[in-house]
Write a protein that holds these residues in place. Structure first.
Motif, PDB file in Angstrom:
ATOM      1  N   GLN A  30      28.775 -42.718  37.700  1.00  0.00           N
ATOM      2  CA  GLN A  30      27.600 -42.530  37.532  1.00  0.00           C
ATOM      3  C   GLN A  30      27.055 -42.789  36.178  1.00  0.00           C
ATOM      4  OE1 GLN A  30      25.849 -39.484  39.745  1.00  0.00           O
ATOM      5  NE2 GLN A  30      24.818 -40.855  41.250  1.00  0.00           N
ATOM      6  N   ASP A  31      27.812 -41.883  35.307  1.00  0.00           N
ATOM      7  CA  ASP A  31      27.496 -41.769  33.961  1.00  0.00           C
ATOM      8  C   ASP A  31      27.567 -43.128  33.372  1.00  0.00           C
ATOM      9  OD1 ASP A  31      26.734 -39.979  31.734  1.00  0.00           O
ATOM     10  OD2 ASP A  31      28.780 -40.055  30.908  1.00  0.00           O
ATOM     11  N   GLY A  34      24.520 -45.159  34.008  1.00  0.00           N
ATOM     12  CA  GLY A  34      23.706 -44.824  33.489  1.00  0.00           C
ATOM     13  C   GLY A  34      23.501 -45.492  31.894  1.00  0.00           C
ATOM     14  N   LEU A  35      24.562 -45.308  31.446  1.00  0.00           N
ATOM     15  CA  LEU A  35      24.748 -45.877  29.866  1.00  0.00           C
ATOM     16  C   LEU A  35      24.416 -47.658  29.956  1.00  0.00           C
ATOM     17  CD1 LEU A  35      27.618 -43.995  28.542  1.00  0.00           C
ATOM     18  CD2 LEU A  35      25.414 -43.927  27.707  1.00  0.00           C
ATOM     19  N   ASN A  37      22.728 -48.950  32.164  1.00  0.00           N
ATOM     20  CA  ASN A  37      21.079 -49.118  32.396  1.00  0.00           C
ATOM     21  C   ASN A  37      20.436 -49.178  31.302  1.00  0.00           C
ATOM     22  OD1 ASN A  37      21.589 -49.843  35.196  1.00  0.00           O
ATOM     23  ND2 ASN A  37      21.218 -47.721  35.662  1.00  0.00           N
ATOM     24  N   ALA A  38      21.130 -48.182  30.418  1.00  0.00           N
ATOM     25  CA  ALA A  38      20.205 -47.960  29.131  1.00  0.00           C
ATOM     26  C   ALA A  38      20.270 -48.989  28.126  1.00  0.00           C
ATOM     27  CB  ALA A  38      20.757 -46.513  28.367  1.00  0.00           C
ATOM     28  N   ALA A  41      18.253 -51.740  29.828  1.00  0.00           N
ATOM     29  CA  ALA A  41      16.911 -51.674  29.233  1.00  0.00           C
ATOM     30  C   ALA A  41      16.547 -51.942  27.873  1.00  0.00           C
ATOM     31  CB  ALA A  41      16.415 -50.241  29.677  1.00  0.00           C
ATOM     32  N   SER A  42      17.325 -51.634  26.887  1.00  0.00           N
ATOM     33  CA  SER A  42      17.271 -51.995  25.616  1.00  0.00           C
ATOM     34  C   SER A  42      17.271 -53.656  25.123  1.00  0.00           C
ATOM     35  CB  SER A  42      18.387 -51.296  24.612  1.00  0.00           C
ATOM     36  OG  SER A  42      17.980 -49.967  24.698  1.00  0.00           O
ATOM     37  N   GLU A  44      16.771 -55.836  27.437  1.00  0.00           N
ATOM     38  CA  GLU A  44      15.568 -56.636  28.146  1.00  0.00           C
ATOM     39  C   GLU A  44      14.342 -56.153  27.046  1.00  0.00           C
ATOM     40  OE1 GLU A  44      12.823 -56.165  32.038  1.00  0.00           O
ATOM     41  OE2 GLU A  44      14.520 -54.817  31.879  1.00  0.00           O
ATOM     42  N   SER A  45      14.229 -55.212  26.490  1.00  0.00           N
ATOM     43  CA  SER A  45      13.105 -54.716  25.773  1.00  0.00           C
ATOM     44  C   SER A  45      13.253 -55.734  24.618  1.00  0.00           C
ATOM     45  CB  SER A  45      13.107 -53.402  25.401  1.00  0.00           C
ATOM     46  OG  SER A  45      12.164 -53.084  24.355  1.00  0.00           O
ATOM     47  N   THR A  48      12.326 -59.300  25.734  1.00  0.00           N
ATOM     48  CA  THR A  48      10.774 -59.508  25.757  1.00  0.00           C
ATOM     49  C   THR A  48      10.078 -59.506  24.441  1.00  0.00           C
ATOM     50  OG1 THR A  48      11.292 -57.939  27.566  1.00  0.00           O
ATOM     51  CG2 THR A  48       8.784 -58.340  27.082  1.00  0.00           C
ATOM     52  N   ARG A  49      10.298 -58.651  23.533  1.00  0.00           N
ATOM     53  CA  ARG A  49       9.597 -58.374  22.202  1.00  0.00           C
ATOM     54  C   ARG A  49       9.925 -59.666  21.567  1.00  0.00           C
ATOM     55  NH1 ARG A  49      11.460 -53.139  19.413  1.00  0.00           N
ATOM     56  NH2 ARG A  49      11.866 -52.579  21.491  1.00  0.00           N
ATOM     57  N   GLU A  52       7.887 -62.631  22.997  1.00  0.00           N
ATOM     58  CA  GLU A  52       6.415 -62.641  22.740  1.00  0.00           C
ATOM     59  C   GLU A  52       6.132 -62.694  21.491  1.00  0.00           C
ATOM     60  OE1 GLU A  52       4.013 -61.444  24.814  1.00  0.00           O
ATOM     61  OE2 GLU A  52       5.000 -61.096  26.697  1.00  0.00           O
ATOM     62  N   LEU A  53       7.190 -62.311  20.513  1.00  0.00           N
ATOM     63  CA  LEU A  53       6.881 -62.394  18.944  1.00  0.00           C
ATOM     64  C   LEU A  53       6.924 -64.103  18.664  1.00  0.00           C
ATOM     65  CD1 LEU A  53       8.821 -59.449  17.334  1.00  0.00           C
ATOM     66  CD2 LEU A  53       6.307 -59.774  17.525  1.00  0.00           C
ATOM     67  N   SER A  56       3.796 -65.577  19.763  1.00  0.00           N
ATOM     68  CA  SER A  56       2.635 -65.263  18.944  1.00  0.00           C
ATOM     69  C   SER A  56       2.730 -66.008  17.672  1.00  0.00           C
ATOM     70  CB  SER A  56       2.692 -63.899  18.793  1.00  0.00           C
ATOM     71  OG  SER A  56       1.704 -63.347  17.801  1.00  0.00           O
TER      72      SER A  56
ATOM     73  N   GLU B  93      -3.204 -62.081  15.794  1.00  0.00           N
ATOM     74  CA  GLU B  93      -1.875 -62.330  16.315  1.00  0.00           C
ATOM     75  C   GLU B  93      -0.930 -60.981  15.761  1.00  0.00           C
ATOM     76  OE1 GLU B  93      -0.868 -64.541  18.337  1.00  0.00           O
ATOM     77  OE2 GLU B  93      -2.711 -65.543  18.368  1.00  0.00           O
ATOM     78  N   VAL B 100       2.435 -55.953  21.751  1.00  0.00           N
ATOM     79  CA  VAL B 100       3.657 -56.155  22.286  1.00  0.00           C
ATOM     80  C   VAL B 100       4.788 -55.265  22.048  1.00  0.00           C
ATOM     81  CG1 VAL B 100       5.500 -57.961  22.327  1.00  0.00           C
ATOM     82  CG2 VAL B 100       3.165 -58.709  22.773  1.00  0.00           C
ATOM     83  N   THR B 104       6.405 -52.808  25.099  1.00  0.00           N
ATOM     84  CA  THR B 104       7.811 -53.171  25.120  1.00  0.00           C
ATOM     85  C   THR B 104       8.346 -51.491  24.841  1.00  0.00           C
ATOM     86  OG1 THR B 104       8.225 -54.151  23.154  1.00  0.00           O
ATOM     87  CG2 THR B 104       8.382 -55.329  25.073  1.00  0.00           C
ATOM     88  N   GLU B 108      10.606 -49.361  27.513  1.00  0.00           N
ATOM     89  CA  GLU B 108      11.961 -49.048  27.401  1.00  0.00           C
ATOM     90  C   GLU B 108      12.187 -47.487  27.055  1.00  0.00           C
ATOM     91  OE1 GLU B 108      13.558 -50.720  23.431  1.00  0.00           O
ATOM     92  OE2 GLU B 108      15.512 -49.530  23.831  1.00  0.00           O
ATOM     93  N   LEU B 112      14.518 -45.202  29.941  1.00  0.00           N
ATOM     94  CA  LEU B 112      15.484 -44.359  29.129  1.00  0.00           C
ATOM     95  C   LEU B 112      15.213 -43.003  29.821  1.00  0.00           C
ATOM     96  CD1 LEU B 112      15.896 -45.763  25.512  1.00  0.00           C
ATOM     97  CD2 LEU B 112      17.433 -46.119  27.468  1.00  0.00           C
ATOM     98  N   ILE B 115      16.496 -42.553  33.112  1.00  0.00           N
ATOM     99  CA  ILE B 115      17.952 -42.846  33.326  1.00  0.00           C
ATOM    100  C   ILE B 115      18.397 -41.199  32.991  1.00  0.00           C
ATOM    101  CG2 ILE B 115      20.158 -43.463  31.940  1.00  0.00           C
ATOM    102  CD1 ILE B 115      18.526 -46.320  31.743  1.00  0.00           C
ATOM    103  N   ASN B 119      20.689 -38.496  34.767  1.00  0.00           N
ATOM    104  CA  ASN B 119      22.125 -38.114  34.289  1.00  0.00           C
ATOM    105  C   ASN B 119      21.954 -36.584  33.890  1.00  0.00           C
ATOM    106  OD1 ASN B 119      23.029 -40.451  34.582  1.00  0.00           O
ATOM    107  ND2 ASN B 119      23.379 -40.928  32.489  1.00  0.00           N
ATOM    108  N   LEU B 122      23.923 -33.982  35.917  1.00  0.00           N
ATOM    109  CA  LEU B 122      25.412 -33.902  35.658  1.00  0.00           C
ATOM    110  C   LEU B 122      25.764 -33.115  34.771  1.00  0.00           C
ATOM    111  CD1 LEU B 122      26.389 -37.869  35.750  1.00  0.00           C
ATOM    112  CD2 LEU B 122      26.746 -36.001  37.498  1.00  0.00           C
TER     113      LEU B 122
END
Lengths: 125, 148
Positions: A30-31, A34-35, A37-38, A41-42, A44-45, A48-49, A52-53, A56, B93, B100, B104, B108, B112, B115, B119, B122
Motif C-alpha cells: 500500500q505504501d 502511494g509513492l 501514485n505520488a 501525479a507529479s 502528470e502535472s 500538463t504544464r 500548456e506551456l 502558449s 500569454e 496554468v 497544475t 498536484e 499528494l 495520498i 498513508n 499507516l
C-alpha cells in the motif's frame, strides 16, 4: 478437524510468521502504491504544464506573427497612400509651373506681384 | 580733420544719389528682362521656367513637408502600436502560463495531500507489533485448544 488442529498446533510459529509477513507485505504494498501514485501525479502535472506551456508559446508566436503581418499591411497601405499623394503633388506642380510660364507671357504684372508676395523681393524696373 | 570727414561724407552722399542701386540695401531685387536685355544691377538670372519652378516650389514646400510629417507620424504610431501589441500579447500569454502553473500545481498538491492522508493511517511499528501479537495469540490459542 482434529488433524487441522494438530497441524496448527505443530506449525503455529510458522503460521504466525507467515501471517505477519503477509500483513506487513500488504501494508508495504500500500505504501509503495502511494509513492507510485505520488510520482504519477507529479509526472502528470509536469506533462500538463509542458503541454500548456508549449501551446502558449505557439499561440504567442502566432499572434505576434499575425500582428507583424497586420503592421506590414498597414505600413504598405500608408506608403502607397503617400506615394499617390506625392504623384498628385508632382502633377499639380507641373501644372502650376505651366501656369507661371503662361503668366510671364500673358500677365507679367501679375507675375511681379506673385514674386513680391512669395519672396518679398522688390521689383526694379 | 573735421573738414576732411565732412568732404568724404558729402562725396558719399552725392554718389548715393547718382547711383541709387549701390546705396540701396533692400531685401532683394528682381526685374523682368526680355531676351537680350540688360540688367542695371549685378544679378543671377533665371529663365521663365526656372522662375516658375521656384515660385511653385515655394507654394508646395509647406504641403509636401506637412504630408511627409504626417506620413512619418503615422509610421511612428504604427511602430508604437506594434510594440504595444507585442507587449500585450506577451502579457496575456504570461498570465495564461502563470495560471496554468498555478492550476497544475494546485491539482498536484491536492493529489499528494490525498495520498498523504491515506498513508497517514499507516503506522509501521504498530502494524508489526500488532501482527506479532496477533500471530502469537492465534498460535497460543490454537495450541491451547489442541491440548484440550
Amino acid at each position: 478437524m482434529q488433524s487441522l488442529m494438530n497441524f496448527i498446533s505443530t506449525y503455529w510459529k510458522e503460521i504466525a510468521i507467515a501471517s505477519l509477513l503477509f500483513v506487513v507485505s500488504f501494508f508495504w504494498w500500500q505504501d509503495h502504491k502511494g509513492l507510485v501514485n505520488a510520482y504519477d501525479a507529479s509526472v502528470e502535472s509536469y506533462e500538463t504544464r509542458l503541454k500548456e506551456l508549449k501551446e502558449s508559446h505557439q499561440r504567442e508566436t502566432e499572434r505576434k506573427a499575425e500582428a507583424l503581418e497586420e503592421y506590414k499591411a498597414k505600413l504598405e497601405e500608408l506608403e502607397i497612400e503617400y506615394i499617390v499623394y506625392q504623384q498628385a503633388v508632382a502633377e499639380a506642380r507641373v501644372e502650376r509651373v505651366q501656369d507661371f510660364v503662361a503668366l510671364r507671357q500673358e500677365n507679367p504684372d501679375q507675375l511681379i506681384l506673385e514674386i513680391e508676395e512669395k519672396f518679398g523681393f522688390e521689383y526694379t524696373d | 580733420m573735421v573738414l576732411n570727414t565732412l568732404i568724404k561724407a558729402t562725396i558719399l552722399f552725392v554718389l548715393s544719389l547718382t547711383t541709387p542701386e549701390l546705396a540701396h540695401s533692400s531685401e532683394g531685387r528682381f526685374t523682368l528682362v526680355p531676351q537680350g536685355g540688360t540688367v542695371r544691377f549685378e544679378a543671377t538670372c533665371f529663365d521663365t521656367e526656372a522662375t516658375a519652378r521656384l515660385l511653385t516650389w515655394k507654394e508646395f514646400i509647406t504641403q509636401e513637408a506637412k504630408a511627409q510629417c504626417e506620413f512619418e507620424k503615422k509610421t511612428l504610431v504604427l511602430d508604437s502600436e506594434l510594440v504595444i501589441k507585442n507587449m500585450q500579447i506577451t502579457l496575456d500569454e504570461t498570465q495564461v502560463r502563470y495560471q496554468v502553473e498555478m492550476d497544475t500545481r494546485d491539482k498536484e498538491l491536492e493529489t499528494l495531500r490525498d495520498i498523504i492522508k491515506k498513508n497517514k493511517k499507516l503506522n509501521v511499528p504498530f502494524v508489526v507489533a500488532t501482527s506479532v501479537a496477533v500471530g502469537f495469540g492465534v498460535g497460543f490459542g490454537t495450541y491451547h485448544f489442541a491440548s484440550k
